[in-house]
Design an enzyme around this catalytic site. Sequence first.
Site, short mmCIF file in Angstrom:
data_model
loop_
_atom_site.label_atom_id
_atom_site.label_comp_id
_atom_site.label_asym_id
_atom_site.label_seq_id
_atom_site.Cartn_x
_atom_site.Cartn_y
_atom_site.Cartn_z
N CYS A 2 -4.09 -4.31 8.27
CA CYS A 2 -3.27 -5.27 8.76
C CYS A 2 -3.30 -6.64 8.35
O CYS A 2 -4.73 -6.90 7.82
CB CYS A 2 -3.31 -5.45 10.39
SG CYS A 2 -2.57 -3.88 11.20
N ARG A 27 -5.42 -5.32 1.69
CA ARG A 27 -6.32 -4.82 2.78
C ARG A 27 -5.88 -3.32 3.11
O ARG A 27 -6.29 -2.86 3.98
CB ARG A 27 -6.03 -5.66 3.86
CG ARG A 27 -6.54 -7.00 3.79
CD ARG A 27 -6.02 -8.11 4.57
NE ARG A 27 -6.53 -7.80 5.81
CZ ARG A 27 -7.42 -8.71 6.67
NH1 ARG A 27 -8.01 -9.39 5.84
NH2 ARG A 27 -7.57 -8.37 7.94
N TRP A 73 -0.74 -1.69 9.33
CA TRP A 73 -1.64 -0.24 9.26
C TRP A 73 -1.48 0.26 10.41
O TRP A 73 -2.22 0.01 11.54
CB TRP A 73 -3.18 -0.62 8.89
CG TRP A 73 -3.89 0.57 8.90
CD1 TRP A 73 -4.41 1.25 9.87
CD2 TRP A 73 -4.34 1.15 7.63
NE1 TRP A 73 -5.21 2.26 9.47
CE2 TRP A 73 -5.28 2.11 8.06
CE3 TRP A 73 -4.15 0.83 6.33
CZ2 TRP A 73 -5.86 3.10 7.17
CZ3 TRP A 73 -4.62 1.98 5.36
CH2 TRP A 73 -5.23 2.98 5.88
N ASN A 99 -2.94 -8.75 14.36
CA ASN A 99 -3.93 -7.84 13.90
C ASN A 99 -4.83 -7.44 15.07
O ASN A 99 -5.08 -8.38 15.84
CB ASN A 99 -4.80 -8.50 13.01
CG ASN A 99 -4.08 -8.80 11.50
OD1 ASN A 99 -3.15 -8.38 11.13
ND2 ASN A 99 -4.98 -9.35 10.55
N GLY A 100 -5.21 -6.11 14.93
CA GLY A 100 -6.02 -5.74 16.16
C GLY A 100 -5.61 -4.80 16.82
O GLY A 100 -4.56 -4.28 16.58
N GLU A 452 -22.98 6.11 -3.93
CA GLU A 452 -21.97 5.11 -4.32
C GLU A 452 -21.03 5.69 -5.42
O GLU A 452 -19.90 5.26 -5.22
CB GLU A 452 -22.87 3.95 -4.62
CG GLU A 452 -21.94 2.82 -5.06
CD GLU A 452 -20.79 2.26 -3.78
OE1 GLU A 452 -20.88 2.73 -2.78
OE2 GLU A 452 -19.80 1.70 -4.52
N LYS A 456 -17.17 6.11 -4.93
CA LYS A 456 -16.08 5.37 -5.94
C LYS A 456 -15.11 6.58 -6.27
O LYS A 456 -14.04 6.30 -6.54
CB LYS A 456 -16.61 4.71 -6.95
CG LYS A 456 -17.34 3.45 -6.74
CD LYS A 456 -16.59 2.37 -6.35
CE LYS A 456 -16.34 2.20 -4.90
NZ LYS A 456 -17.46 1.59 -3.93
N GLU A 459 -12.77 7.89 -3.63
CA GLU A 459 -11.80 6.90 -3.19
C GLU A 459 -10.51 6.54 -4.00
O GLU A 459 -9.41 6.56 -3.79
CB GLU A 459 -12.54 5.30 -3.02
CG GLU A 459 -13.17 5.25 -1.85
CD GLU A 459 -14.05 4.02 -2.07
OE1 GLU A 459 -13.87 3.23 -0.82
OE2 GLU A 459 -14.61 3.46 -2.86
N HIS A 475 -30.51 23.37 -1.35
CA HIS A 475 -30.26 23.65 -0.19
C HIS A 475 -29.06 23.69 0.56
O HIS A 475 -28.58 22.90 1.25
CB HIS A 475 -31.12 22.60 0.97
CG HIS A 475 -32.70 22.60 0.61
ND1 HIS A 475 -33.67 23.74 0.71
CD2 HIS A 475 -33.29 21.70 -0.05
CE1 HIS A 475 -34.72 23.43 0.26
NE2 HIS A 475 -34.56 22.17 -0.25
N LYS A 574 -9.28 -2.14 2.85
CA LYS A 574 -10.44 -2.94 2.24
C LYS A 574 -11.25 -3.23 3.43
O LYS A 574 -12.46 -3.21 3.12
CB LYS A 574 -9.66 -4.09 1.86
CG LYS A 574 -10.77 -5.02 1.05
CD LYS A 574 -11.23 -4.68 -0.21
CE LYS A 574 -12.25 -5.42 -0.72
NZ LYS A 574 -13.08 -4.38 -1.70
C1 G6P Z 1 -14.01 -0.12 3.70
C2 G6P Z 1 -13.70 -0.46 2.17
C3 G6P Z 1 -15.10 -0.17 1.53
C4 G6P Z 1 -16.19 -1.02 2.18
C5 G6P Z 1 -16.37 -0.70 3.84
C6 G6P Z 1 -17.54 -1.60 4.33
O1 G6P Z 1 -14.15 1.15 3.96
O2 G6P Z 1 -12.86 0.29 1.77
O3 G6P Z 1 -15.02 -0.44 0.30
O4 G6P Z 1 -17.58 -0.59 1.58
O5 G6P Z 1 -14.95 -0.88 4.31
O6 G6P Z 1 -17.01 -2.96 4.19
P1 G6P Z 1 -17.67 -4.29 4.48
O7 G6P Z 1 -16.63 -5.60 4.19
O8 G6P Z 1 -18.33 -4.06 5.72
O9 G6P Z 1 -18.70 -4.20 3.36
#
Ligand code: G6P
Length: 579
Positions: A2, A27, A73, A99-100, A452, A456, A459, A475, A574
């Site tokens: 949002c 976002r 959202w 938002n919220g 990580e 990526k 995602e 395992h 985001k």
């Molecule tokens: C969301 C984003 C990720 C991010 C995570 C934590 O899932 O899509 O890219 O790593 O939030 O976000 P932060 O702002 O707490 O690092």
Amino acid sequence: MCGIVGYTGYRPAAPIVVEGLKKLEYRGYDSFGVAAKNNDMSIDCYKRQGRISEAEKAASMLKGTMGIGHTRWATHGVPNDVNAHPHYDCRKRIAVVHNGIIENYAELKRGLVSRGHSFSSDTDTEVIAHLLEEVYTGDLFKAMKAILPKLSGSYALLVMAEGDDRIIAARESSPLVLGFGDGEMFAASDMTPLLDHTERMMFLEDGDIAVLSPDNARVFSGDTEVTRKVELIDWSVGDAKRGGFKHFMLKEIYEQPHVFSDTIRSVETVPDGLARCKGAMVVACGTSYHAGMVFKYLLEEACHIPVRLELGSEFKYFTPPVTELVIGITQSGETADTLAALKKAKAHNCPTLAITNVLGSTVTRIADETLYMRAGPEISVAATKSFIAELAVLMQCVNHLSGGKFSEEIFRANRAVEEVLLLDLSTAVQTCNGADHIFFVGRGPFYAVALEGALKMKEISYIHAEGYAAGEIKHGPFALLSPKTPVVAICMPGSTYGVMVSNIKEMKARGTPVVVIGAGGDDELAAIADVYIGLPKGGLMEEVLMTTVVLQLLAYRTADSLGRDIDKPRNLAKSVTVE
Ligand code: G6P
């Protein structure tokens, strides 16, 4: 997750609000809407499901020099035109964007319906418009003060009403920034929509209600008018533009060498809490959690300070005994689970430290101390440069705590990253882009890098990818290995090299194609690999950075070859501001 934008000034509001909403697209959203009005004129509204680009013109045509807008959202009610914000009272005299989440909306709605209100949407937000309707007599500020205590949950709110020429903003556990122009006032969920207009910004605090007019903003906390600092923001507009790059993600990957250097330089000392600590606990989510995991390996190895790692979403609901320094890593500073975990740590009287990219973000108000990264705005949903910036902060802390042992390495590391940006990964991309499943494996800090890398990949390419500690692959995951399930293995020189080579051979014996990332010139290793990516020589920290960047690029190029919507992957946001 949002986004809201507000404007009051002398220019047509709708195009400014729509442009602002476009800046918040990153976002994540499924629908959007705008409402505009001119002083006492009636409020007009345009809202619909789908992308802003599909209806930008229509939304920008609304008349008036005061406007509010929203990217939604969906949480309460499916994504559709009706559930999109703004929401109205029964007589369409009051418009609200939010938002919220209003947690007690169902109970409030029951009461409002019993008192004769009729609802158009399934959202929690609409109760706010109807509650205002019951008390509004021409002073919207007064009406907001009266109804806000009835709401429980989180909100960043912008509200307009016929008969009042001010926008009223309010914040509780959801970010809200004001921007000061000349004869214009802006509001938004984060700084990015404001960068085009002003560098003077104010971050509202929980419980604040702000009254916005073109010439000023007055902020109240309860009945008292309060002063909040106007900060000068040095993020440039260019930082939030794509430049010549095909995607923000690629641009942000290429910005990493200077982001790393800038951040390293900015962390001149270690905060007291960290300097004193005998042990630390990291709470974080997503990519930031992986940064915490790298930190754990590096700090424990270099300084023998034990580091525990907890997911924000888990820590909130369980109570592991905790007395040590708690470090919240969150690039946005707004991730609800990380904030909740830090609040809980504070309730246990633990000292707290925040690591974030965003000045004035909520985490900076919760933690005792804050270290900032210098990544600038990150627009792509998939975090890249913010991860490197988190690593920069954490590596510099390890360096300081170890008496400067890594100074030489970290000050030259940007060059290693630059070299990696030039690597040709086309064969590795071909190995990955036809797969349905990919495993990423490593040991020690490279296990965190593997996690990580897998994150990526999944995602943005939508290929199922899993990060694994290389030793664990026997395992369980062995059952899944096949010629169609490639493995990406990180095998750098060092204590785990030999055992990694054995692991790679075992996987190869199952017919699995293995992409190996190792040291340049390691011909023996290259001969075992199906695809070999040789990296320049470097210390452990440089290797962590280089392997990270390789995996970012591998995910990016793979997703691009599959034609994915890289900057806005489906279903992802985001900044996850709800738990
Ligand atoms: C969301 C984003 C990720 C991010 C995570 C934590 O899932 O899509 O890219 O790593 O939030 O976000 P932060 O702002 O707490 O690092």
